[in-house]
Design a protein around this motif. Structure first.
Motif, mmCIF file in Angstrom:
data_model
loop_
_atom_site.group_PDB
_atom_site.id
_atom_site.type_symbol
_atom_site.label_atom_id
_atom_site.label_comp_id
_atom_site.label_asym_id
_atom_site.label_seq_id
_atom_site.Cartn_x
_atom_site.Cartn_y
_atom_site.Cartn_z
ATOM 1 N N ASP A 1 1.901 0.923 6.170
ATOM 2 C CA ASP A 1 0.542 1.006 5.632
ATOM 3 C C ASP A 1 0.069 -0.310 5.018
ATOM 4 O O ASP A 1 -0.969 -0.354 4.368
ATOM 5 C CB ASP A 1 0.459 2.111 4.571
ATOM 6 C CG ASP A 1 0.526 3.498 5.175
ATOM 7 O OD1 ASP A 1 0.174 3.626 6.365
ATOM 8 O OD2 ASP A 1 0.940 4.439 4.476
ATOM 9 N N GLY A 2 0.826 -1.380 5.207
ATOM 10 C CA GLY A 2 0.482 -2.658 4.592
ATOM 11 C C GLY A 2 -0.798 -3.260 5.136
ATOM 12 O O GLY A 2 -1.275 -2.918 6.225
ATOM 13 N N GLN A 3 -1.349 -4.183 4.351
ATOM 14 C CA GLN A 3 -2.559 -4.910 4.723
ATOM 15 C C GLN A 3 -2.301 -6.409 4.554
ATOM 16 O O GLN A 3 -1.617 -6.830 3.634
ATOM 17 C CB GLN A 3 -3.735 -4.502 3.841
ATOM 18 C CG GLN A 3 -4.179 -3.061 4.017
ATOM 19 C CD GLN A 3 -4.905 -2.853 5.325
ATOM 20 O OE1 GLN A 3 -5.795 -3.593 5.691
ATOM 21 N NE2 GLN A 3 -4.500 -1.816 6.057
ATOM 22 N N ALA B 1 0.799 -1.233 0.000
ATOM 23 C CA ALA B 1 0.000 0.000 0.000
ATOM 24 C C ALA B 1 0.827 1.277 0.000
ATOM 25 O O ALA B 1 0.312 2.339 0.300
ATOM 26 C CB ALA B 1 -0.981 0.020 1.176
ATOM 27 N N GLY B 2 2.110 1.205 -0.314
ATOM 28 C CA GLY B 2 2.874 2.411 -0.611
ATOM 29 C C GLY B 2 3.784 2.941 0.462
ATOM 30 O O GLY B 2 4.953 3.176 0.215
ATOM 31 N N PHE C 1 -9.802 -13.142 3.947
ATOM 32 C CA PHE C 1 -10.411 -12.170 4.852
ATOM 33 C C PHE C 1 -9.385 -11.101 5.211
ATOM 34 O O PHE C 1 -8.217 -11.402 5.458
ATOM 35 C CB PHE C 1 -10.920 -12.848 6.116
ATOM 36 C CG PHE C 1 -12.057 -13.794 5.885
ATOM 37 C CD1 PHE C 1 -13.353 -13.324 5.719
ATOM 38 C CD2 PHE C 1 -11.834 -15.161 5.799
ATOM 39 C CE1 PHE C 1 -14.413 -14.191 5.498
ATOM 40 C CE2 PHE C 1 -12.878 -16.042 5.582
ATOM 41 C CZ PHE C 1 -14.176 -15.558 5.419
ATOM 42 N N ASP C 2 -9.841 -9.837 5.274
ATOM 43 C CA ASP C 2 -8.911 -8.764 5.586
ATOM 44 C C ASP C 2 -8.627 -8.717 7.087
ATOM 45 O O ASP C 2 -9.074 -9.569 7.857
ATOM 46 C CB ASP C 2 -9.433 -7.427 5.066
ATOM 47 C CG ASP C 2 -10.720 -6.978 5.751
ATOM 48 O OD1 ASP C 2 -11.069 -7.525 6.822
ATOM 49 O OD2 ASP C 2 -11.396 -6.075 5.219
ATOM 50 N N GLN C 3 -7.878 -7.690 7.514
ATOM 51 C CA GLN C 3 -7.399 -7.635 8.884
ATOM 52 C C GLN C 3 -8.506 -7.420 9.909
ATOM 53 O O GLN C 3 -8.326 -7.759 11.083
ATOM 54 C CB GLN C 3 -6.347 -6.533 9.010
ATOM 55 C CG GLN C 3 -5.099 -6.844 8.212
ATOM 56 C CD GLN C 3 -4.058 -5.758 8.261
ATOM 57 O OE1 GLN C 3 -2.897 -6.013 8.045
ATOM 58 N NE2 GLN C 3 -4.457 -4.526 8.539
#
Length: 843
Positions: free
Chosen positions: A162-164, A157-158, A170-172
């Motif tokens: 800021d990572g995911q 994510a830049g 399923f997301d965090q």
């Protein structure tokens, strides 16, 4: 005279008895793989704190407190060995073999951390040990360290932190993260911000990923799985390290750690300090921060162990703005392009070249916990962790022609308690019962972080009239923490608080006999919500409180395992969660005051099934095969699109359902003594099922128009690759010198976007990482060493789309597409080749 003689004889007898009660145990500790001496191994008389370490040649001599008993021999990264002695004993050569369990890690509060090893009925699990974290992490965030485990994908994510992370799709928000047993997902929305936890890699003893239902007894949001972060607490022996790291784009990190080990009176102290800074891979994403860690342990006797821990990672970093795929391709900077910065502004806080960041994250979140382990008797023990955290920070965003930086502040005060009582009721039956209490106060408002080209600004909230903002909160995380803005007259846009209180009870019963084991877990909890409004009131600073909302939740888990032989084990687990909705889905938008959305969000229904097979062929090969099926149903989503004309529109979507199922294979091999080779394959199918209902709300939280059916049935779930594979290995080609590498492949990826729009199928990609390590022993006994490490990530500089947010179909004109994806969609490319190198002195 007779009395003196008797006294002399008594003293002589006691001295003789004491002397006879002692024994001398000696031996040589050997590395089973290297067939070489293992210096620094711990040899402890069982049931005592009496111990020694092996010398450079692996030799040791221990004077025991008893004439007979057992000694426990351990070394980090190796399995424990327990050996008996009776009188003076020479154990000869004692070999230790590498072990992937956590038995050798000293853990205080272990009864509440819920590691997979604590239960005989297995779960789908992967464990990353301290040695691997130390070598490979470099300047990574935690999710990247886990990417060589099944069904895990990391999106950078830049910017820094800021990572995911996605787990089984399923997301965090649907993966439970625990720090020494303490839940650390956001209480309001379940989110994780890795920039707030940038120091956790420096103090981690181990990280364990439990996919799916997991082993945790808490009523936590483990839809995709649970990640347990176990930090340093007590070290068996004194020592420490000093490390200097440099990397691409002017990255610098300095770290120092020291531990006293456990003293004669049971005390131990350890501490870590670190500083990092760098320019960031993406243009104008500079950042810097510190890490601090302090631990005090006390073991007054065999029955009690206490530990106090304080850690934090104050930091700031500039954010990477989003942009169309075309904007990256058209820019001379390519993957490094950042659309989100302003040039030529007059501010002391500009970045390189005089650019002011369009967004800057500033946060400081100290976390403290007090752990207590009480061994009541041979059959029962009590573990308790009391914790607290105070988060202070903001997202500073440049406004207008860079007149000032607006701060969106998300502060909190969070206190909690987790306690667990364990009792071995019978030889075959083990019982756990415990409590989980969380008290959370969230504080949210907008203010001025920094004046850039003006000294004040007029605020028009739309509710409280016009007034002047003349004070700036600053962008230094230390200053923000100690001088948070408590003046309501210097806030605008929104200003509210919430109190979220959670109380839960949990229990587990596990039965084991011979080769069979089975367990039952249950948890019941109540979560209450109160929202307090400050800005949307008749008088500034006068608060209005919402009605109290209470939601009951519970979960049930059951499982069984059977050991077919020493090499083969099978297991099945099933579970059901009735999970309370997040706070952010209960109330109307930030401008709508304390009113609840109608209808109110209901509990989510989560059903999980999994089965597994474990093969243990010794040090040559082992494998895990897992299948899973997870249904996430009755989900309410709430989002806002900001200003649309004169309206601030928000949307409530009801009845969202996702079904995720798949198979995972993980294989660990050691074809040669100095060569390890591992691999994994994850095949998933993640889809939305049935359609949903969506409502639109205006500025005042009033529904606009009628309910609308959103067609999502059969659409693929976007965000993460549904098929992943990887191979990683290491080879020690000469003494203390090794190389390692990892290849990861991602396929069946889909874009994210508004519900109701069909996602796009994204191109697959793969990356290769490599590393080199050299360790030189120094000092008279070889107890100190100098270690050199080099990491190169994305070795072949692969260009790939790591994520796309958009559903615009491909154009008929090929020039308007990139690998079949319309360039007008918002996307982000992954990092190119990066590197870091470090030198570390261990003592």
């Amino acid at each position: 005279m007779k009395k003196i003689t008797r006294l002399f004889l008594a003293v002589a007898f006691m001295f003789t008895a004491f002397s006879m009660a002692q024994s001398t145990v000696s031996g040589t500790i050997m590395d089973a793989e290297m067939n070489a001496p293992l210096p620094g191994a711990n040899i402890v008389e069982k049931g005592t704190t009496n111990g020694v370490s092996s010398d450079f040649d692996g030799n040791f001599t221990l004077t025991t407190q008893s004439a007979s008993g057992e000694v426990v021999i351990s070394f980090v990264g190796y399995g424990k060995v327990t050996m008996s002695f009776n009188g003076n004993t020479n154990l000869g050569n004692v070999t230790l073999s590498p072990d992937n369990t956590l038995e050798e890690v000293v853990i205080i509060g272990s009864g509440v951390i819920d590691l997979a090893e604590d239960r005989k009925t297995p779960v789908a699990v992967s464990t990353i040990k301290a040695a691997e974290i130390q070598e490979k992490a470099g300047n990574w965030d935690l999710p990247e360290v886990l990417k060589s485990t099944p069904s895990v994908q990391n999106i950078k994510a830049g910017g820094f932190g800021d990572g995911q992370m996605f787990l089984r799709g399923f997301d965090q928000t649907n993966t439970a993260f625990l720090l020494n047993g303490q839940p650390i997902n956001g209480m309001e929305d379940g989110k994780m911000y890795w920039s707030n936890w940038s120091g956790v890699m420096d103090v981690a003893n181990a990280i364990q990923v439990q996919r799916g239902l997991g082993a945790s007894k808490l009523a936590i949001s483990s839809v995709g799985g649970t990640v347990n972060i176990v930090t340093k607490t007590i070290d068996n022996k004194p020592g420490g390290f000093v490390q200097q790291m440099v990397g691409n784009d002017n990255y610098i990190k300095s770290t120092a750690y020291f531990s006293t080990g456990v003293g004669e009176k049971g005390w131990s102290f350890s501490g870590l300090l670190g500083h990092w800074q760098g320019d960031g891979y993406v243009d104008n994403t500079q950042g810097q921060g510190q890490t601090y860690f302090f631990s005090v342990g006390y073991q007054p006797n065999e029955k009690h162990a206490l530990n106090f821990l304080l850690t934090g990672a104050p930091q700031w970093h500039a954010a990477a703005g989003s942009g169309s795929i075309g904007s990256f391709l058209e820019s001379e900077r390519g993957r490094r392009y950042n659309s989100w910065n302003y040039d030529g502004v007059n501010s002391p806080n500009t970045l390189n070249g005089g650019s002011y960041p369009g967004g800057r994250n500033i946060y400081h979140k100290p976390v403290a916990n007090l752990s207590w382990d009480w061994t009541i008797n041979e059959k029962s023990e009590l573990s308790t962790v009391l914790y607290g955290s105070m988060g202070r920070g903001s997202f500073a965003q440049s406004i207008g022609s860079v007149d000032y930086a607006r701060g969106s502040n998300n502060n909190h005060n969070w206190y909690g308690l987790v306690t667990n009582y364990n009792n071995q009721l019978t030889e075959n039956l083990n019982f756990n019962i415990g409590a989980d209490v969380r008290l959370y106060n969230g504080i949210h408002f907008r203010d001025v972080r920094e004046f850039i080209s003006v000294n004040s600004v007029s605020a028009n909230s739309g509710y409280s009239g016009d007034y002047m903002l003349t004070e700036a909160g600053g962008i230094n995380p230390w200053e923000v923490f100690f001088n948070s803005n408590n003046d309501h007259s210097q806030r605008f846009g929104y200003d509210y608080e919430e109190q979220i209180n959670y109380g839960g009870l949990f229990g587990q019963l596990e039965y084991t006999k011979n080769k069979f084991s089975a367990f039952f877990q249950g948890a019941l909890s109540n979560q209450s919500h109160v929202r307090t409004e400050y800005l949307n009131t008749t008088l500034m600073g006068v608060s209005e409180e919402s009605e109290k909302v209470n939601n009951i939740g519970y979960n049930l888990k059951v499982g069984a395992a059977y050991e077919l032989s020493d090499m083969h084990k099978v297991f099945v687990n099933a579970g059901y969660y009735s999970r309370q909705p997040f706070h952010d889905t209960l109330f109307k938008n930030n401008r709508g005051g304390n009113e609840l959305l109608v209808p109110e969000a209901e509990n989510e229904d989560i059903t999980g099934f999994e089965a597994g097979y474990q093969f243990n062929g010794g040090r040559a090969i082992s494998a895990n095969l897992n299948v899973y099926h997870t249904t996430w149903d009755n989900v309410t989503k709430y989002r806002s699109n900001g200003e649309v004309g004169d309206e601030f529109l928000s949307y409530q979507t009801l009845g969202v359902k996702q079904v995720h199922y798949g198979v995972e294979l993980e294989v660990m091999t050691r074809p040669l003594d100095k060569l390890s080779l591992n691999g994994f394959l994850s095949l998933g199918e993640w889809q939305f099922k049935d359609n949903a209902i969506e409502r639109t709300f205006n500025n005042d939280g009033v529904q606009v128009g009628e309910d609308e059916e959103i067609v999502i049935d059969g659409f693929s779930v976007g965000g993460a690759a549904q098929v992943t594979a990887g191979i990683n290995g290491s080879f020690e080609f000469c003494k203390n010198t090794s190389i390692d590498g990892a290849w990861n492949w991602y396929n069946d990826m889909f874009s994210t976007g508004s519900l109701g729009d069909a996602p796009l199928s994204l191109p697959s990609y793969d990356t290769v990482d490599a590393g080199f390590s050299y360790k030189m022993e120094v000092g008279k006994k070889g107890t100190s060493s100098v270690q050199f490490r080099l990491n190169v990530n994305n070795v072949f500089d692969e260009v790939y789309l790591e994520s796309v947010n958009g559903t615009l179909q491909a154009s008929a004109n090929p020039e308007e597409n990139y690998k079949g994806i319309n360039k007008q969609n918002t996307g982000r490319f992954g990092y190119g080749r990066t590197w870091n190198t470090s030198i570390r002195f261990n003592f």
